[in-house]
Design a protein around this motif. Structure first.
Motif, PDB file in Angstrom:
ATOM      1  N   ASN A  50     -15.287  -0.997   3.402  1.00  0.00           N
ATOM      2  CA  ASN A  50     -14.240   0.189   2.867  1.00  0.00           C
ATOM      3  C   ASN A  50     -13.753   1.042   3.807  1.00  0.00           C
ATOM      4  O   ASN A  50     -12.427   1.228   3.692  1.00  0.00           O
ATOM      5  CB  ASN A  50     -15.074   0.682   1.680  1.00  0.00           C
ATOM      6  N   ILE A  51     -14.320   1.365   4.783  1.00  0.00           N
ATOM      7  CA  ILE A  51     -13.875   2.391   5.482  1.00  0.00           C
ATOM      8  C   ILE A  51     -12.471   1.707   6.332  1.00  0.00           C
ATOM      9  O   ILE A  51     -11.461   2.346   6.547  1.00  0.00           O
ATOM     10  CB  ILE A  51     -14.869   2.788   6.752  1.00  0.00           C
ATOM     11  N   GLU A  52     -12.783   0.398   6.839  1.00  0.00           N
ATOM     12  CA  GLU A  52     -11.804  -0.432   7.492  1.00  0.00           C
ATOM     13  C   GLU A  52     -10.595  -0.465   6.559  1.00  0.00           C
ATOM     14  O   GLU A  52      -9.338  -0.258   7.135  1.00  0.00           O
ATOM     15  CB  GLU A  52     -12.234  -1.514   8.001  1.00  0.00           C
ATOM     16  N   LYS A  53     -10.844  -0.820   5.205  1.00  0.00           N
ATOM     17  CA  LYS A  53      -9.542  -0.815   4.384  1.00  0.00           C
ATOM     18  C   LYS A  53      -8.910   0.520   4.437  1.00  0.00           C
ATOM     19  O   LYS A  53      -7.569   0.556   4.294  1.00  0.00           O
ATOM     20  CB  LYS A  53     -10.073  -1.021   3.137  1.00  0.00           C
ATOM     21  N   TRP A  54      -9.611   1.467   4.126  1.00  0.00           N
ATOM     22  CA  TRP A  54      -8.835   3.084   4.071  1.00  0.00           C
ATOM     23  C   TRP A  54      -8.090   3.406   5.262  1.00  0.00           C
ATOM     24  O   TRP A  54      -7.093   3.798   5.462  1.00  0.00           O
ATOM     25  CB  TRP A  54      -9.996   4.140   3.794  1.00  0.00           C
ATOM     26  N   CYS A  55      -8.502   2.793   6.459  1.00  0.00           N
ATOM     27  CA  CYS A  55      -7.977   3.084   7.698  1.00  0.00           C
ATOM     28  C   CYS A  55      -6.875   2.494   7.973  1.00  0.00           C
ATOM     29  O   CYS A  55      -5.568   2.763   8.261  1.00  0.00           O
ATOM     30  CB  CYS A  55      -8.865   3.188   9.192  1.00  0.00           C
ATOM     31  N   HIS A  56      -6.803   1.115   7.332  1.00  0.00           N
ATOM     32  CA  HIS A  56      -5.684  -0.224   7.403  1.00  0.00           C
ATOM     33  C   HIS A  56      -4.646   0.559   6.381  1.00  0.00           C
ATOM     34  O   HIS A  56      -3.456   0.061   6.602  1.00  0.00           O
ATOM     35  CB  HIS A  56      -6.161  -1.263   7.059  1.00  0.00           C
ATOM     36  N   ASP A  57      -4.993   1.213   5.200  1.00  0.00           N
ATOM     37  CA  ASP A  57      -4.056   1.573   4.242  1.00  0.00           C
ATOM     38  C   ASP A  57      -3.038   2.991   4.447  1.00  0.00           C
ATOM     39  O   ASP A  57      -2.391   3.082   3.658  1.00  0.00           O
ATOM     40  CB  ASP A  57      -4.843   1.704   2.988  1.00  0.00           C
ATOM     41  N   THR A  58      -3.610   3.540   5.567  1.00  0.00           N
ATOM     42  CA  THR A  58      -2.983   4.766   5.777  1.00  0.00           C
ATOM     43  C   THR A  58      -2.218   4.602   7.220  1.00  0.00           C
ATOM     44  O   THR A  58      -2.542   3.807   7.881  1.00  0.00           O
ATOM     45  CB  THR A  58      -4.190   5.842   6.085  1.00  0.00           C
ATOM     46  N   PRO A  59      -1.295   5.719   7.529  1.00  0.00           N
ATOM     47  CA  PRO A  59      -0.278   5.610   8.654  1.00  0.00           C
ATOM     48  C   PRO A  59      -1.207   6.038   9.630  1.00  0.00           C
ATOM     49  O   PRO A  59      -2.562   6.389   9.717  1.00  0.00           O
ATOM     50  CB  PRO A  59       0.464   6.708   8.494  1.00  0.00           C
ATOM     51  N   ALA A  60      -0.706   5.714  10.958  1.00  0.00           N
ATOM     52  CA  ALA A  60      -1.544   5.486  12.255  1.00  0.00           C
ATOM     53  C   ALA A  60      -2.063   7.261  12.483  1.00  0.00           C
ATOM     54  O   ALA A  60      -3.068   7.339  13.213  1.00  0.00           O
ATOM     55  CB  ALA A  60      -0.669   5.404  13.362  1.00  0.00           C
ATOM     56  N   ASN A  61      -1.501   8.198  12.203  1.00  0.00           N
ATOM     57  CA  ASN A  61      -1.644   9.587  12.364  1.00  0.00           C
ATOM     58  C   ASN A  61      -2.406  10.285  11.193  1.00  0.00           C
ATOM     59  O   ASN A  61      -2.617  11.210  11.513  1.00  0.00           O
ATOM     60  CB  ASN A  61      -0.520  10.337  12.631  1.00  0.00           C
TER      61      ASN A  61
END
Length: 285
Positions: A50-61
């Motif tokens: 889930n955490i990896e999905k959240w990080c991929h779903d959001t902009p780099a910054n």
């Protein structure tokens, strides 16, 4: 830098496209704000998938403020769903490290319960939490007035500063010992400003476990109050490099419009957000 966001991303209908699915709400949210609080981690430590999905779903910054698990903060007392306390801390540490690996961990919010008062025992427990979660930016939020009593306020702030803890400044109802005053002081290069509303009646009489959230955080800040909050944000910006502002007054969906209005008052423009989704028929005719 001043960043504004909300507690959680799943319950702010004014932010979503008409075609947004539950799975895509974080993406839509990140088209409006550059930070968010992960409040679900208080109830259950999220898994890496889930955490990896959240990080991929959001902009780099984009940055996440991750709320510490309730077993860490003492809300569960000794009723822990882990074999040992060490197992619990290791599970949460793995969670936080995953956010860090993506460069998206703004801080971990350690929010203590109203009965966590200013005693030597509890000061030592805060030190223990830091030992168990090394190398993480930890923000401390108190919900007991004894930490800010006249004879303890400066000692509390000095302790946070000496231990490199981030001070969580709160705007909340002044409703007895289980609430804290607004103390606009930064103790590190980051400071967290959590805005809970000013519903004194709801704070004192939050009802049963099923509907307490709908009562406790039912508040819509008016223009004068938002102007006042902006002055505190500016004051904190003079003390810290980064100011993180979170609106938590969302019982009736007031958090997002209040946050957007504060952004306008402060003259902020957030860059590199996610592109906003178009409605399904937009631009077709």
């Amino acid at each position: 830098m001043i960043s504004i966001g909300l507690t959680g991303w799943g319950d702010h209908p004014t932010l979503y496209s008409t075609v947004t699915t539950a799975r895509d709400k974080l993406f839509d949210y990140s088209g409006h704000f550059p930070i968010v609080e992960v409040d679900t981690s208080f109830y259950s430590i999220p898994n890496n998938q889930n955490i990896e999905k959240w990080c991929h779903d959001t902009p780099a910054n984009f940055q996440f403020i991750v709320k510490a698990y309730q077993g860490i903060t003492g809300h569960l007392r000794d009723d822990l769903p882990y074999e040992t306390r060490n197992d619990m801390f290791q599970a949460f540490l793995q969670c936080a490290n995953t956010f860090q690996r993506f460069g998206k961990l703004a801080m971990v919010l350690v929010q203590f319960p109203p009965w966590f008062d200013c005693t030597a025992k509890n000061v030592n427990y805060i030190r223990y939490v830091k030992e168990q979660l090394p190398d993480l930016p930890l923000a401390i939020e108190f919900r007991n007035q004894t930490w800010y009593a006249p004879q303890m306020r400066e000692k509390t702030l000095q302790f946070l500063q000496e231990q490199s803890f981030i001070h969580t400044v709160c705007d909340e109802p002044q409703a007895g010992v289980g609430s804290v005053p607004l103390v606009p002081v930064a103790t590190a290069n980051k400071v967290l400003f959590r805005i809970h509303g000013r519903n004194v009646h709801g704070w004192r009489n939050s009802g049963n476990a099923h509907n307490w959230r709908k009562v406790r955080f039912l508040y819509d800040y008016n223009e004068e109050e938002l102007q006042s909050l902006s002055s505190y944000v500016k004051q904190l910006r003079q003390q810290a490099q980064d100011v993180y502002v979170l609106f938590n007054n969302n019982s009736d969906y007031h958090a997002a419009p209040n946050a957007q209005r504060l952004k306008e008052i402060l003259g902020l423009h957030f860059e590199n957000l996610s592109p906003k989704q178009l409605n399904i028929f937009e631009g077709e005719f």
